[in-house]
Design an enzyme around this catalytic site. Structure first.
Site, PDB file in Angstrom:
ATOM      1  N   ARG A   1      -9.078 105.064 -11.967  1.00 29.53           N
ATOM      2  CA  ARG A   1      -8.325 104.388 -13.031  1.00 29.53           C
ATOM      3  C   ARG A   1      -9.181 104.315 -14.293  1.00 29.53           C
ATOM      4  NH1 ARG A   1      -5.839  99.511  -9.518  1.00 29.53           N
ATOM      5  NH2 ARG A   1      -7.485 100.115  -8.076  1.00 29.53           N
TER       6      ARG A   1
ATOM      7  N   ALA B   1       2.779  92.208  -3.719  1.00 26.24           N
ATOM      8  CA  ALA B   1       2.120  92.685  -4.939  1.00 26.24           C
ATOM      9  C   ALA B   1       2.910  93.864  -5.489  1.00 26.24           C
ATOM     10  CB  ALA B   1       0.690  93.106  -4.617  1.00 26.24           C
TER      11      ALA B   1
ATOM     12  N   TYR C   1       5.097 106.002  -5.992  1.00 31.88           N
ATOM     13  CA  TYR C   1       4.558 104.653  -6.224  1.00 31.88           C
ATOM     14  C   TYR C   1       5.613 103.788  -6.924  1.00 31.88           C
ATOM     15  CZ  TYR C   1       1.152 101.106  -7.776  1.00 31.88           C
ATOM     16  OH  TYR C   1       0.459  99.931  -8.006  1.00 31.88           O
TER      17      TYR C   1
ATOM     18  N   ASP D   1      -6.426  96.463   6.846  1.00 25.20           N
ATOM     19  CA  ASP D   1      -6.569  97.599   5.931  1.00 25.20           C
ATOM     20  C   ASP D   1      -6.699  98.876   6.754  1.00 25.20           C
ATOM     21  OD1 ASP D   1      -7.625  97.443   2.695  1.00 25.20           O
ATOM     22  OD2 ASP D   1      -7.714  99.381   3.734  1.00 25.20           O
ATOM     23  N   ASN D   2      -6.198  99.977   6.220  1.00 22.32           N
ATOM     24  CA  ASN D   2      -6.395 101.255   6.916  1.00 22.32           C
ATOM     25  C   ASN D   2      -7.577 102.030   6.328  1.00 22.32           C
ATOM     26  OD1 ASN D   2      -5.446 102.239   4.518  1.00 22.32           O
ATOM     27  ND2 ASN D   2      -3.839 103.522   5.394  1.00 22.32           N
TER      28      ASN D   2
ATOM     29  N   THR E   1      -5.078  95.662 -13.960  1.00 21.23           N
ATOM     30  CA  THR E   1      -6.148  94.686 -13.726  1.00 21.23           C
ATOM     31  C   THR E   1      -7.436  95.428 -13.358  1.00 21.23           C
ATOM     32  OG1 THR E   1      -4.543  93.047 -13.071  1.00 21.23           O
ATOM     33  CG2 THR E   1      -6.787  92.694 -12.306  1.00 21.23           C
TER      34      THR E   1
ATOM     35  N   VAL F   1      -0.188  99.530   7.692  1.00 26.53           N
ATOM     36  CA  VAL F   1       1.020  98.690   7.605  1.00 26.53           C
ATOM     37  C   VAL F   1       2.299  99.475   7.894  1.00 26.53           C
ATOM     38  CG1 VAL F   1       0.035  96.962   6.043  1.00 26.53           C
ATOM     39  CG2 VAL F   1       1.245  98.943   5.075  1.00 26.53           C
TER      40      VAL F   1
ATOM     41  N   GLY G   1      -9.668 101.563   0.407  1.00 28.23           N
ATOM     42  CA  GLY G   1     -10.529 100.382   0.510  1.00 28.23           C
ATOM     43  C   GLY G   1     -11.833 100.727   1.196  1.00 28.23           C
TER      44      GLY G   1
HETATM   45  P1  NAD Z   1      -6.963  99.530  -4.037  1.00 23.15           P
HETATM   46  O1  NAD Z   1      -6.607 100.943  -3.861  1.00 23.15           O
HETATM   47  O2  NAD Z   1      -8.360  99.179  -4.376  1.00 23.15           O
HETATM   48  O3  NAD Z   1      -6.557  98.673  -2.758  1.00 23.15           O
HETATM   49  C1  NAD Z   1      -5.476  99.000  -1.932  1.00 23.15           C
HETATM   50  C2  NAD Z   1      -5.880  98.706  -0.488  1.00 23.15           C
HETATM   51  O4  NAD Z   1      -4.769  98.979   0.397  1.00 23.15           O
HETATM   52  C3  NAD Z   1      -7.020  99.612  -0.018  1.00 23.15           C
HETATM   53  O5  NAD Z   1      -7.996  98.834   0.640  1.00 23.15           O
HETATM   54  C4  NAD Z   1      -6.355 100.597   0.958  1.00 23.15           C
HETATM   55  O6  NAD Z   1      -7.240 101.097   1.926  1.00 23.15           O
HETATM   56  C5  NAD Z   1      -5.236  99.737   1.511  1.00 23.15           C
HETATM   57  N1  NAD Z   1      -4.101 100.506   2.036  1.00 23.15           N
HETATM   58  C6  NAD Z   1      -3.445 101.521   1.417  1.00 23.15           C
HETATM   59  N2  NAD Z   1      -2.450 101.979   2.207  1.00 23.15           N
HETATM   60  C7  NAD Z   1      -2.474 101.223   3.341  1.00 23.15           C
HETATM   61  C8  NAD Z   1      -1.704 101.221   4.535  1.00 23.15           C
HETATM   62  N3  NAD Z   1      -0.710 102.094   4.732  1.00 23.15           N
HETATM   63  N4  NAD Z   1      -2.016 100.316   5.500  1.00 23.15           N
HETATM   64  C9  NAD Z   1      -3.040  99.438   5.330  1.00 23.15           C
HETATM   65  N5  NAD Z   1      -3.810  99.410   4.220  1.00 23.15           N
HETATM   66  C10 NAD Z   1      -3.518 100.289   3.240  1.00 23.15           C
HETATM   67  O7  NAD Z   1      -5.977  98.955  -5.173  1.00 23.15           O
HETATM   68  P2  NAD Z   1      -5.866  97.506  -5.831  1.00 23.15           P
HETATM   69  O8  NAD Z   1      -6.009  97.661  -7.293  1.00 23.15           O
HETATM   70  O9  NAD Z   1      -6.707  96.545  -5.113  1.00 23.15           O
HETATM   71  O10 NAD Z   1      -4.330  97.200  -5.563  1.00 23.15           O
HETATM   72  C11 NAD Z   1      -3.916  96.315  -4.520  1.00 23.15           C
HETATM   73  C12 NAD Z   1      -2.405  96.100  -4.610  1.00 23.15           C
HETATM   74  O11 NAD Z   1      -2.069  95.560  -5.891  1.00 23.15           O
HETATM   75  C13 NAD Z   1      -1.579  97.373  -4.441  1.00 23.15           C
HETATM   76  O12 NAD Z   1      -0.418  97.087  -3.718  1.00 23.15           O
HETATM   77  C14 NAD Z   1      -1.221  97.745  -5.861  1.00 23.15           C
HETATM   78  O13 NAD Z   1      -0.018  98.453  -5.937  1.00 23.15           O
HETATM   79  C15 NAD Z   1      -1.098  96.378  -6.513  1.00 23.15           C
HETATM   80  N6  NAD Z   1      -1.303  96.464  -7.964  1.00 23.15           N
HETATM   81  C16 NAD Z   1      -2.572  96.566  -8.482  1.00 23.15           C
HETATM   82  C17 NAD Z   1      -2.731  96.682  -9.858  1.00 23.15           C
HETATM   83  C18 NAD Z   1      -4.087  96.750 -10.511  1.00 23.15           C
HETATM   84  O14 NAD Z   1      -4.144  96.901 -11.727  1.00 23.15           O
HETATM   85  N7  NAD Z   1      -5.192  96.619  -9.812  1.00 23.15           N
HETATM   86  C19 NAD Z   1      -1.611  96.727 -10.698  1.00 23.15           C
HETATM   87  C20 NAD Z   1      -0.342  96.654 -10.116  1.00 23.15           C
HETATM   88  C21 NAD Z   1      -0.205  96.497  -8.744  1.00 23.15           C
HETATM   89  N1  UDP Z   2      -6.529 107.624 -18.488  1.00 21.38           N
HETATM   90  C1  UDP Z   2      -7.400 108.331 -19.302  1.00 21.38           C
HETATM   91  N2  UDP Z   2      -8.560 108.775 -18.771  1.00 21.38           N
HETATM   92  C2  UDP Z   2      -8.928 108.541 -17.495  1.00 21.38           C
HETATM   93  C3  UDP Z   2      -8.055 107.806 -16.652  1.00 21.38           C
HETATM   94  C4  UDP Z   2      -6.860 107.369 -17.182  1.00 21.38           C
HETATM   95  O1  UDP Z   2      -7.121 108.543 -20.495  1.00 21.38           O
HETATM   96  O2  UDP Z   2     -10.030 108.967 -17.100  1.00 21.38           O
HETATM   97  C5  UDP Z   2      -5.280 107.120 -19.078  1.00 21.38           C
HETATM   98  C6  UDP Z   2      -4.035 107.426 -18.264  1.00 21.38           C
HETATM   99  O3  UDP Z   2      -3.518 108.687 -18.634  1.00 21.38           O
HETATM  100  C7  UDP Z   2      -3.126 106.278 -18.661  1.00 21.38           C
HETATM  101  C8  UDP Z   2      -4.091 105.117 -18.891  1.00 21.38           C
HETATM  102  O4  UDP Z   2      -5.371 105.702 -19.100  1.00 21.38           O
HETATM  103  O5  UDP Z   2      -2.467 106.570 -19.866  1.00 21.38           O
HETATM  104  C9  UDP Z   2      -4.163 104.149 -17.721  1.00 21.38           C
HETATM  105  O6  UDP Z   2      -4.399 104.909 -16.573  1.00 21.38           O
HETATM  106  P1  UDP Z   2      -4.674 104.271 -15.133  1.00 21.38           P
HETATM  107  O7  UDP Z   2      -4.773 105.397 -14.172  1.00 21.38           O
HETATM  108  O8  UDP Z   2      -5.803 103.314 -15.212  1.00 21.38           O
HETATM  109  O9  UDP Z   2      -3.400 103.366 -14.816  1.00 21.38           O
HETATM  110  P2  UDP Z   2      -1.826 103.523 -15.054  1.00 21.38           P
HETATM  111  O10 UDP Z   2      -1.498 102.369 -15.918  1.00 21.38           O
HETATM  112  O11 UDP Z   2      -1.508 104.825 -15.721  1.00 21.38           O
HETATM  113  O12 UDP Z   2      -1.250 103.441 -13.687  1.00 21.38           O
END
Ligand code: NAD
Ligand code: UDP
Length: 311
Positions: A184, A112, A143, A31-32, A173, A57, A36
């Protein structure tokens, strides 16, 4: 197995680390620390099957492992938009670096990906065959398009070099270990409700999301890893129960017995109007479906944030 997990210090990465260690695997956690937190790794540092490396990464990596799980990328819009160039580089360069490792060692790689590849969808629910409706030059594109490009790379490496790549598309999630300032919607609403601040709804709150509790997702990820073959399609993982943001806000206010009022703020650019996974493939290929309903998952997440806010 010895597993390389990138993004390990993040929300999902910390849950995956716990689960992989509990199943007897060794975890090389990378992780960077951009979104995180080292704190998320606290429970594992004494475990001799756990190794943490601070690494970005976007830079190449060589490490002896049997499998790669790539979760490195900021997932919250405020974070991935704060440095959009770094976000798209993470998705593109990071993916290439990990695919090189997968190719050099001939080991499987799980990527992911996200429901964001569907953009602002014209159809609902979204099946994997849907190509999406994505703005290539908007504020979410670093993104959305980054993740689309990483999917392309996974399937090109699979077709061209025979690499075992597996792609999951994760839908919103939530759960414990999200950062208080993650940004979020679930963590924002819970933290606001617990501290009696206004609940910030962007737009009129009629947009929808379908929320999956983290334990369900982790179970699905393991099933995808353990599939004896690499599927020719990404697989949606999420909970199909769909809610408006207004419904979510009212639920959180009620569950926390909060005095918070709702503050309606402008809707961010390109915010998807709806999102709901079609999980037929996950059901038929992985025999997976989510089990934790929103009320139960929110209850556990509220408990987590209550503890965090007391510290
Ligand atoms: P998060 O931001 O909590 O975790 C992301 C982690 O990646 C962090 O620890 C961050 O420091 C690390 N990171 C970011 N850029 C990096 C880099 N260049 N090199 C090394 N580490 C790096 O988010 P999360 O919810 O845990 O998401 C994890 C993964 O799952 C992501 O790829 C995200 O796109 C994917 N994902 C999550 C959700 C969700 O709802 N939680 C939904 C769709 C996809
Ligand atoms: N959102 C909101 N209030 C907040 C944060 C998010 O109304 O404080 C809304 C956002 O505009 C989106 C939805 O909630 O329509 C989900 O946002 P999130 O950032 O969790 O994830 P997204 O699915 O948009 O990536």
């Amino acid at each position: 197995m010895r597993i390389l997990l990138t993004g390990a210090a993040g929300f999902l990465g910390s849950h995956l680390t716990a689960r992989l260690l509990s199943e007897g695997h060794s975890v090389v956690a990378i992780d960077n620390l951009s979104t995180g937190r080292i704190k998320n790794m606290g429970p594992f540092v004494e475990n001799d099957k756990f190794e943490f490396m601070e690494h970005d990464v976007r830079d190449p990596i060589t490490v002896e492992v049997d499998q790669i799980l790539n979760f490195a990328c900021p997932a919250s819009p405020i974070h991935y938009q704060s440095d959009p160039v770094r976000t798209i580089e993470t998705n593109f360069l990071g993916m290439i670096n990990l695919l090189h490792l997968s190719k050099a060692r001939d080991i499987p790689l799980l990527q992911a990906s996200t429901s964001e590849v569907y953009g602002d969808p014209d159809i609902s629910p979204q099946p994997e065959e849907y190509w999406g409706n994505v703005n290539p030059i908007g504020i979410r594109s670093c993104y959305d398009e980054g993740k689309r490009a990483s999917e392309t790379l996974c399937f090109d490496y699979k077709r061209q070099y025979g690499i075992d790549t597996r792609v999951i598309r994760i839908f919103n999630t939530y759960g414990p270990n999200m950062a208080i300032a993650d940004g979020r919607v679930v963590s924002n609403f819970i933290v606001q409700a617990l501290t009696d601040q206004d609940i910030t709804i962007y737009g009129d709150g009629s947009q929808t999301r379908s929320f999956c509790f983290v334990d369900d997702l982790v179970r699905g990820i393991l099933k995808m890893m353990n599939l004896p073959y690499s599927p020719d399609t990404p697989i949606n993982l999420g909970n199909p129960n769909e809610f408006t943001m207004l419904e979510l806000a009212n639920k959180v206010i009620q569950m926390t017995k909060s005095n918070s009022k709702i503050d309606f703020l402008p809707l961010p650019e390109d915010d998807p109007r709806q999102r709901r996974p079609d999980i037929s493939k996950a059901i038929s290929l992985l025999n997976w479906r989510p089990e934790v309903e929103l009320d139960e998952g929110l209850g556990r997440t509220i408990e987590y944030f209550s503890g965090e806010l007391k510290q």
